[in-house]
Design a protein around this motif. Structure first.
Motif, PDB file in Angstrom:
ATOM      1  N   ALA A 175      14.637   0.171  -8.574  1.00 18.01           N
ATOM      2  CA  ALA A 175      13.381   0.711  -8.500  1.00 18.01           C
ATOM      3  C   ALA A 175      13.043   1.029  -7.040  1.00 18.01           C
ATOM      4  CB  ALA A 175      12.213  -0.166  -9.169  1.00 18.01           C
ATOM      5  N   ALA A 176      13.559   0.069  -6.097  1.00 20.64           N
ATOM      6  CA  ALA A 176      13.403   0.406  -4.747  1.00 20.64           C
ATOM      7  C   ALA A 176      13.804   1.462  -4.021  1.00 20.64           C
ATOM      8  CB  ALA A 176      14.187  -0.827  -4.071  1.00 20.64           C
ATOM      9  N   TRP A 219      11.029   5.108  -3.011  1.00 22.26           N
ATOM     10  CA  TRP A 219      10.455   5.478  -1.934  1.00 22.26           C
ATOM     11  C   TRP A 219      11.580   5.752  -0.556  1.00 22.26           C
ATOM     12  CZ3 TRP A 219       5.220   2.664  -0.319  1.00 22.26           C
ATOM     13  CH2 TRP A 219       4.349   2.935  -1.198  1.00 22.26           C
ATOM     14  N   MET A 220      12.760   5.032  -0.747  1.00 24.43           N
ATOM     15  CA  MET A 220      13.840   5.571   0.268  1.00 24.43           C
ATOM     16  C   MET A 220      14.107   6.665   0.015  1.00 24.43           C
ATOM     17  SD  MET A 220      16.000   1.904  -0.377  1.00 24.43           S
ATOM     18  CE  MET A 220      15.434   0.374  -0.410  1.00 24.43           C
ATOM     19  N   ILE A 229       6.389  11.707   1.933  1.00 29.42           N
ATOM     20  CA  ILE A 229       5.793  10.572   1.823  1.00 29.42           C
ATOM     21  C   ILE A 229       5.232   9.911   3.372  1.00 29.42           C
ATOM     22  CG2 ILE A 229       8.022   9.198   2.279  1.00 29.42           C
ATOM     23  CD1 ILE A 229       6.664   7.000   0.173  1.00 29.42           C
ATOM     24  N   LEU A 230       5.810  10.138   4.422  1.00 37.65           N
ATOM     25  CA  LEU A 230       5.248   9.875   5.727  1.00 37.65           C
ATOM     26  C   LEU A 230       4.584  10.883   6.460  1.00 37.65           C
ATOM     27  CD1 LEU A 230       7.751   6.966   6.757  1.00 37.65           C
ATOM     28  CD2 LEU A 230       5.536   6.723   5.812  1.00 37.65           C
ATOM     29  N   ASN A 231       5.340  11.971   6.265  1.00 37.68           N
ATOM     30  CA  ASN A 231       4.701  13.176   6.826  1.00 37.68           C
ATOM     31  C   ASN A 231       3.742  14.172   6.140  1.00 37.68           C
ATOM     32  OD1 ASN A 231       6.190  13.322   9.422  1.00 37.68           O
ATOM     33  ND2 ASN A 231       8.272  13.742   8.011  1.00 37.68           N
ATOM     34  N   GLN A 277      -0.524   5.054  -4.563  1.00 40.83           N
ATOM     35  CA  GLN A 277      -0.689   5.091  -3.282  1.00 40.83           C
ATOM     36  C   GLN A 277      -0.296   5.944  -2.214  1.00 40.83           C
ATOM     37  OE1 GLN A 277       2.342   2.818  -4.706  1.00 40.83           O
ATOM     38  NE2 GLN A 277       2.101   1.342  -3.554  1.00 40.83           N
ATOM     39  N   VAL A 286       0.881   6.631   1.590  1.00 38.54           N
ATOM     40  CA  VAL A 286       1.148   5.967   2.867  1.00 38.54           C
ATOM     41  C   VAL A 286       1.473   7.094   3.999  1.00 38.54           C
ATOM     42  CG1 VAL A 286       2.241   4.101   1.712  1.00 38.54           C
ATOM     43  CG2 VAL A 286       3.753   5.795   2.610  1.00 38.54           C
ATOM     44  N   GLY A 287       1.546   6.687   5.252  1.00 39.47           N
ATOM     45  CA  GLY A 287       1.994   7.552   6.445  1.00 39.47           C
ATOM     46  C   GLY A 287       0.931   7.794   7.182  1.00 39.47           C
ATOM     47  N   TYR A 333       7.501  -1.577   3.731  1.00 36.17           N
ATOM     48  CA  TYR A 333       7.721  -0.264   3.000  1.00 36.17           C
ATOM     49  C   TYR A 333       8.426  -0.407   1.695  1.00 36.17           C
ATOM     50  CZ  TYR A 333       9.202   4.517   2.705  1.00 36.17           C
ATOM     51  OH  TYR A 333       9.600   6.002   2.323  1.00 36.17           O
ATOM     52  N   ILE A 334       9.601  -1.208   1.887  1.00 39.91           N
ATOM     53  CA  ILE A 334      10.438  -1.300   0.463  1.00 39.91           C
ATOM     54  C   ILE A 334       9.411  -1.964  -0.519  1.00 39.91           C
ATOM     55  CG2 ILE A 334      12.316  -2.027  -0.706  1.00 39.91           C
ATOM     56  CD1 ILE A 334      13.780  -1.334   2.226  1.00 39.91           C
ATOM     57  N   TYR A 392       6.299  -2.702  -0.915  1.00 39.02           N
ATOM     58  CA  TYR A 392       4.849  -2.192  -1.157  1.00 39.02           C
ATOM     59  C   TYR A 392       5.006  -1.163  -2.377  1.00 39.02           C
ATOM     60  CZ  TYR A 392       0.155  -0.085  -0.387  1.00 39.02           C
ATOM     61  OH  TYR A 392      -1.118   0.129  -0.780  1.00 39.02           O
ATOM     62  N   GLN A 393       5.897  -0.656  -2.870  1.00 37.34           N
ATOM     63  CA  GLN A 393       6.216   0.245  -4.003  1.00 37.34           C
ATOM     64  C   GLN A 393       5.845  -0.360  -5.353  1.00 37.34           C
ATOM     65  OE1 GLN A 393      10.027   2.451  -4.086  1.00 37.34           O
ATOM     66  NE2 GLN A 393      10.590   1.240  -2.361  1.00 37.34           N
ATOM     67  N   LEU A 415       4.825  -0.315   7.780  1.00 40.18           N
ATOM     68  CA  LEU A 415       4.985   0.607   6.968  1.00 40.18           C
ATOM     69  C   LEU A 415       5.250   2.192   7.087  1.00 40.18           C
ATOM     70  CD1 LEU A 415       4.446  -0.016   3.469  1.00 40.18           C
ATOM     71  CD2 LEU A 415       2.425   1.488   4.115  1.00 40.18           C
ATOM     72  N   ASP A 416       4.470   2.508   7.989  1.00 40.84           N
ATOM     73  CA  ASP A 416       4.709   3.780   8.455  1.00 40.84           C
ATOM     74  C   ASP A 416       5.458   4.220   9.603  1.00 40.84           C
ATOM     75  OD1 ASP A 416       2.726   4.232   6.466  1.00 40.84           O
ATOM     76  OD2 ASP A 416       1.177   4.122   7.684  1.00 40.84           O
TER      77      ASP A 416
END
Lengths: 166, 411
Positions: free
Chosen positions: A108-109, A112-113, A134-136, B59, B61-62, B377-378, B380-381, B409-410
């Motif tokens: 599951a991790a 986001w990776m 996700i971040l941009n 969520q 994020v960023g 970051y990992i 918080y999912q 996180l960011d």
């Protein structure tokens, strides 16, 4: 557990031709394989009663512009907590078809990776439940960690100061 | 109920399944964040609520993404230290020293024992500061303000020790490749001793007020629980994983910086709920105090940094009076020193989990690729999964106890 034991288990399961390269860096074994072999290999490492690589530490994208045909890479950092052994699985794909299989079904991790690797390198993880940036910002139309986007040279003189409020 | 009351009740006689009406499906959307005082940082959660119950959460994020990994590809190694302390700003020295140890691994620098012990002391102080913030703010989020004041003064005290060691408080940039920038001063030692004396008292008062408090227990027990299996699958590390019952601690499993010399326990919880996370952090603070005491008692004599002139910035007075020092100073500051080719992964036990640095060097002056494994970051999912079915106030408490730091996180 010795690194050789992992290599033997992988070669026995997948054959020697599936493993493109083996290396070791500061005690951590690294195995390079093909994109198609990632999911079976990670599943095997996860389910094997001895190896038990059941913890995904990290997943990193990388870009080698000069390696023609295998510009984009993904490095999977897996950790066998019971044996306290870390392992890197690496695979590379051409930049015009940067398709990797998703491993969110196993970890599951990885969700986001993988989104992060997509965001920064444009690596497409097939089967990912929500492969978005996700971040941009969402409307960005390039993948900024690729090497063709160099950071600004700190010593350049051609900038017009008043445009930058200086 | 009288007839008039029935007529005035707007809910009476409305068909809730009717399309277009105000009660279409009784679900409402609630924006928790991006800037909300109860989330302690820039987090946006779009919650789907059924009355007071959370049905779903998404969520974003960023919001404070600063492209650290990209910037790092253009910076000499020593300048990246300042990027790392802007990640988890509640425990900056751990980030700094984790990064230093990563580069030392690449360069093959052997750090003297005294510097290693000094690092342990500073890292444990950082862990104390981090856990003080997390636990006391968790208590504040449940309505208990007083306990927070008893321990927060000690966080201030820890920041004064930072100041003594590096001149800064929050973004510390502490230490150098090869050791520490300066030795412990008399004031620093004195302040650490005062802390070892005083913090246990403050901590006991805090625990007496909060730990067995019925209101606090009701607010936190069985709230935001996660099983050990799910936590591992979600990549949990640090106190959050240990609260779920897995005894994975980088300090004991892969000791770095002489952690193998110290005796300490790794506390684990059973349920993985908010209360367990609180308890694990409390116990870790006691263990940190234990480690600091041992390190201070057995602090070896000797140099506080390695003899690595190519990477360790010389003293300023030497720069003015010594030719070699001037050359090395210039080369280091201008970033003109090539690093060897290699690939390194090093991880340390950060304030909230395994903080990893994956560094690929192609032999240049800057990293070819640097990936930070940020624990927040990992894990918080897993937040939506942990709060589904609970109330909004439980979500706030759960988030507070997870110790998610926006900066980390960011990146």
């Amino acid at each position: 557990m010795e690194n050789q034991q992992i290599i033997d288990a992988l070669q026995k399961q997948f054959g020697e031709e599936a493993i493109y390269g083996i290396g070791e860096s500061h005690g951590i074994l690294q195995v390079t394989t093909s994109v198609d072999n990632i999911v079976p290999m990670l599943h095997f490492l996860y389910a094997d009663p001895v190896l038990k690589f059941q913890f995904l530490t990290d997943l990193a994208g990388i870009h080698f512009p000069d390696a023609v045909g295998q510009e984009l890479g993904v490095i999977y950092h897996v950790h066998s907590l019971e044996n306290n052994v870390r392992l890197w699985i690496k695979a590379y794909a051409p930049i015009d078809r940067p398709n990797f299989p998703t491993i969110t079904g196993l970890y599951a991790a990885a969700n986001w990776m993988e989104r992060e690797a997509f965001d920064f390198y444009g690596i497409i993880f097939e089967g990912h439940p929500n492969l978005t940036r996700i971040l941009n910002v969402d409307d960005m139309d390039y993948h900024p960690m690729r090497k063709e986007y160099p950071l600004e040279d700190a010593t350049r003189h051609d900038k017009i100061d008043e445009l930058f409020g200086r | 109920m009288s007839e008039i009351a029935l007529v005035n009740n707007p809910n009476v006689g409305l068909d809730k399944t009717q399309k277009g009406g105000p009660y279409v499906n009784d679900l409402s959307t609630l924006n928790l964040g991006p800037t909300h005082p109860a989330t302690h940082g820039i987090f946006q959660n779009i919650l789907t609520m059924d009355g007071e119950t959370i049905v779903d959460a998404e969520q974003t994020v960023g919001y404070i993404h600063r492209a650290f990994e990209k910037i790092a590809e253009r910076r000499p190694f020593y300048q990246i230290t300042t990027l790392t302390d802007r990640m988890n700003y509640c425990s900056s020295p751990i980030n700094n020293m984790g990064w230093h140890m990563t580069v030392e691994k690449l360069l093959g620098i052997e750090v003297p024992k005294r510097a290693q012990y000094m690092r342990v002391i500073m890292m444990e102080l950082a862990r104390l500061a981090d856990h003080i913030v997390c636990n006391s703010i968790l208590a504040v989020d449940t309505g208990a303000l007083t306990g927070f004041l008893y321990v927060y003064q000690w966080r201030e005290h820890i920041y004064e020790i930072y100041e003594e060691m590096c001149g800064a408080r929050l973004t510390t940039n502490m230490g150098r490749f090869g050791g520490m920038e300066r030795d412990f001063s008399k004031v620093a030692i004195e302040k650490i001793k005062v802390l070892l004396e005083g913090l246990p008292k403050g901590l006991k008062e805090f625990e007496g007020m909060v730990m067995r408090n019925r209101i606090f227990m009701d607010r936190t027990q069985n709230v935001g629980a996660i099983s050990a299996e799910r936590a591992l699958n979600y990549g949990f590390t640090g106190p959050n994983l240990r609260a779920a019952g897995v005894d994975y601690d980088v300090r004991s499993l892969n000791p770095y910086s002489s952690y193998e010399d110290f005796e300490f326990d790794v506390p684990v919880g059973t349920k993985g709920d908010t209360y367990d996370r609180f308890l694990v952090r409390e116990e870790e603070m006691w263990q940190s105090l234990r480690i600091i005491q041992q390190a201070l008692d057995n602090l070896p004599e000797g140099p506080y940094h390695a003899d690595a002139p190519h990477y360790y910035l010389p003293k300023k007075q030497d720069v003015y009076h010594n030719m070699e020092a001037l050359i090395y100073h210039f080369k280091i500051v201008m970033g003109e020193i090539d690093a060897p080719v290699g690939e390194v992964y090093h991880s340390v036990e950060g304030g909230n989990g395994e903080l990893g640095f994956y560094l690929v060097s192609d032999g240049g002056r800057t990293p070819y690729r640097l990936k930070f494994r940020r624990p927040g970051y990992i894990y918080y999912q897993a937040f939506p999964e942990m709060i589904k079915g609970s109330s909004l106030s439980d979500a706030i408490v759960t988030m507070s106890s997870m110790n998610v730091i926006a900066g980390e996180l960011d990146t």
